[in-house]
Design an enzyme around this catalytic site. Sequence first.
Site, PDB file in Angstrom:
ATOM      1  N   ARG A   1     -11.562   6.454  10.608  1.00 37.17           N
ATOM      2  CA  ARG A   1     -11.190   5.046  10.607  1.00 37.17           C
ATOM      3  C   ARG A   1     -12.295   4.167  10.012  1.00 37.17           C
ATOM      4  NH1 ARG A   1      -7.469   1.444   9.796  1.00 37.17           N
ATOM      5  NH2 ARG A   1      -7.709  -0.448  11.028  1.00 37.17           N
TER       6      ARG A   1
ATOM      7  N   ASP B   1      -9.093  -6.142  -4.468  1.00 34.60           N
ATOM      8  CA  ASP B   1      -8.656  -4.865  -3.884  1.00 34.60           C
ATOM      9  C   ASP B   1      -9.144  -3.736  -4.783  1.00 34.60           C
ATOM     10  OD1 ASP B   1      -7.352  -2.659  -2.906  1.00 34.60           O
ATOM     11  OD2 ASP B   1      -5.364  -3.589  -2.823  1.00 34.60           O
TER      12      ASP B   1
ATOM     13  N   SER C   1       0.842  -1.198   0.000  1.00 26.98           N
ATOM     14  CA  SER C   1       0.000   0.000   0.000  1.00 26.98           C
ATOM     15  C   SER C   1       0.882   1.254   0.000  1.00 26.98           C
ATOM     16  CB  SER C   1      -0.920  -0.065   1.225  1.00 26.98           C
ATOM     17  OG  SER C   1      -1.910   0.893   1.157  1.00 26.98           O
TER      18      SER C   1
ATOM     19  N   HIS D   1      -8.258  -4.997  -0.075  1.00 27.30           N
ATOM     20  CA  HIS D   1      -6.934  -4.406   0.158  1.00 27.30           C
ATOM     21  C   HIS D   1      -6.223  -5.060   1.344  1.00 27.30           C
ATOM     22  CE1 HIS D   1      -3.837  -1.423  -0.225  1.00 27.30           C
ATOM     23  NE2 HIS D   1      -4.071  -0.893   0.949  1.00 27.30           N
ATOM     24  N   ASP D   2      -7.010  -5.447   2.360  1.00 28.96           N
ATOM     25  CA  ASP D   2      -6.438  -6.059   3.561  1.00 28.96           C
ATOM     26  C   ASP D   2      -5.660  -7.346   3.280  1.00 28.96           C
ATOM     27  OD1 ASP D   2      -6.926  -4.322   5.554  1.00 28.96           O
ATOM     28  OD2 ASP D   2      -8.524  -5.467   6.526  1.00 28.96           O
TER      29      ASP D   2
END
Lengths: 193, 381
Positions: free
Chosen positions: B218, B321, B148, B354-355
């Site tokens: 967040r 992602d 990332s 994405h994680d």
Amino acid sequence: MSDTRMLEAIASLVPPGSRVLDLGCGDGALLAHLQAERRCSGYGVELDDANVQACVRRGVNVIQLNLDQGLSMFGDQSFDVVLQIDTLQHLRNAETVLQETARVGRTGIVAFPNFAHWPNRLSVLAGRMPVTRRLPYQWYDTPNIRVGTLSDLEVLAHRIGLRIQDCFGLHHGRVVRCWPNLRASTAVLKFSR
Amino acid sequence: MLIAQSQTMYFDAALALQSGASIRGYSLSYETYGQLNADRSNAVLICHALNASHHVAGVYAGQPGTEGWWDNMIGPGKPVDTDKFFVIGVNNLGSCFGSTGPMHVNPDTGKVYGADFPVVTVEDWVNAQARLLDTLGIGQLAAVMGGSLGGMQALSWALQYPDRMRHAVVIASAPNLNAENIAFNEVARRAIVTDPDFHGGHFYEQGVIPKRGLRIARMIGHITYLSDDVMNEKFGRELRGAVDGTARAGYQYSTQDIEFQIESYLRYQGDKFSDYFDANTYLLITRALDYFDPARQHGGKLTAALAAASCQFLLVSFSTDWRFSPARSREIVKALLDNRRDVSYAEIDAPHGHDAFLLDDPRYLGVVRSYFDNMAKEPRT
């Protein structure tokens, strides 16, 4: 392409020092051979995760892509040689990928199982689809979604305007030039645009 | 189990920043794992992403549950094997995890920086990291690796210090943020700066924390790190009681209370984050993400920008992602191909969004392991 004799036969068609793109490069054995024995450089393109990992492990550049989605990542005439060894028969867009091969490379080399090899003809004459060392799958579980012959390949190449440099058969790693469509298990076409 | 130990290095000389400002008298926190070999050729620098730090692997002595954020990737016998490589994790300038950041005192004014902390870019971070390596006596890195925002740093390293590294490993990253990504960052920043407790970034003196803003920032971020499929699989439309957290059968018909399990989860993640993350740091880091764009100085041509790189590359992306999609990684691959650089690219068909770059996927970890195994075997000049 597990046969090392075939690997060496194909490698001998690639001029030393060439910049090579190997479409459907498998575990990268051919590219590794070309790098070590013929001072070639280049990249493999492969879809299968395990094969991609095998290429990375042996230090062969590999790009994970589905060839049926095209070769837009590669520039026009950006490679000396584009190889497509035992790949075309797995592709849905075989014709497009063949055209793209000619766009990306100055020379294209295509090899695939020749369905017109005489044992296959005998098998079909006897009423059954062939199961041989070169075509080891049953008709219902084969990954080869295209079956074609050396003559078919030649006709297609003409139709899409490729300039054929050479067209011959390979059998047990030996070049077959006399009646290749009958006598060779592998069809090979070398072409440019 | 690898035991991690945080260290800090102080730099007195001013570091010129891309903005034209400079910063003097700053510290960088870092950790190292494994042994630097005799010819100092086996060092691997790990660059961290948005909300991470220098604590990359292992646990702190006597503190179970303190595994570093990339502990599944880095350690003895792991894909980045600390029995072979000397791994360095470094915390970036402006962070809230030990390196000098907005909550520290500006030596020039004697006051806490707060919102006056200079804007830092990916390039600035890379320059600061290079200084740390100078001090550690490491001339050339075996590799720079990151996911990332960390991947952007690895890419930037390859452009800023091409001779100081042999490999760049760029995971789930992009050559710049697209408008949608910048939009998400902006919403997160507005949530923070419009929190009544933000006080223009000088909330430290007021003894308050803009927790509401941080929570929302967040929550937005977290949504974008997951895929639709994973969220549905994990939470679906399951109902959850607001008070006791137990599963419920029917609606409460309330617009204020928690109704769905996903709301409960996001609030929990937001609360946790607002307890430990600094608001000014969040603003700074998301801005660094927005600004990163190596092609900008080259008329938007990434191929021209990447001509400066000379190292070998491994890129990895994940099919689901959507924040840093495979198409963005392919842009980098294409630009490297155009420059005839050595590059391998793995596109992992993983469901996690994405994680995924932080999770255990055998194909992903396998390809990174293969790359580093091959790197460990290569002759060094």
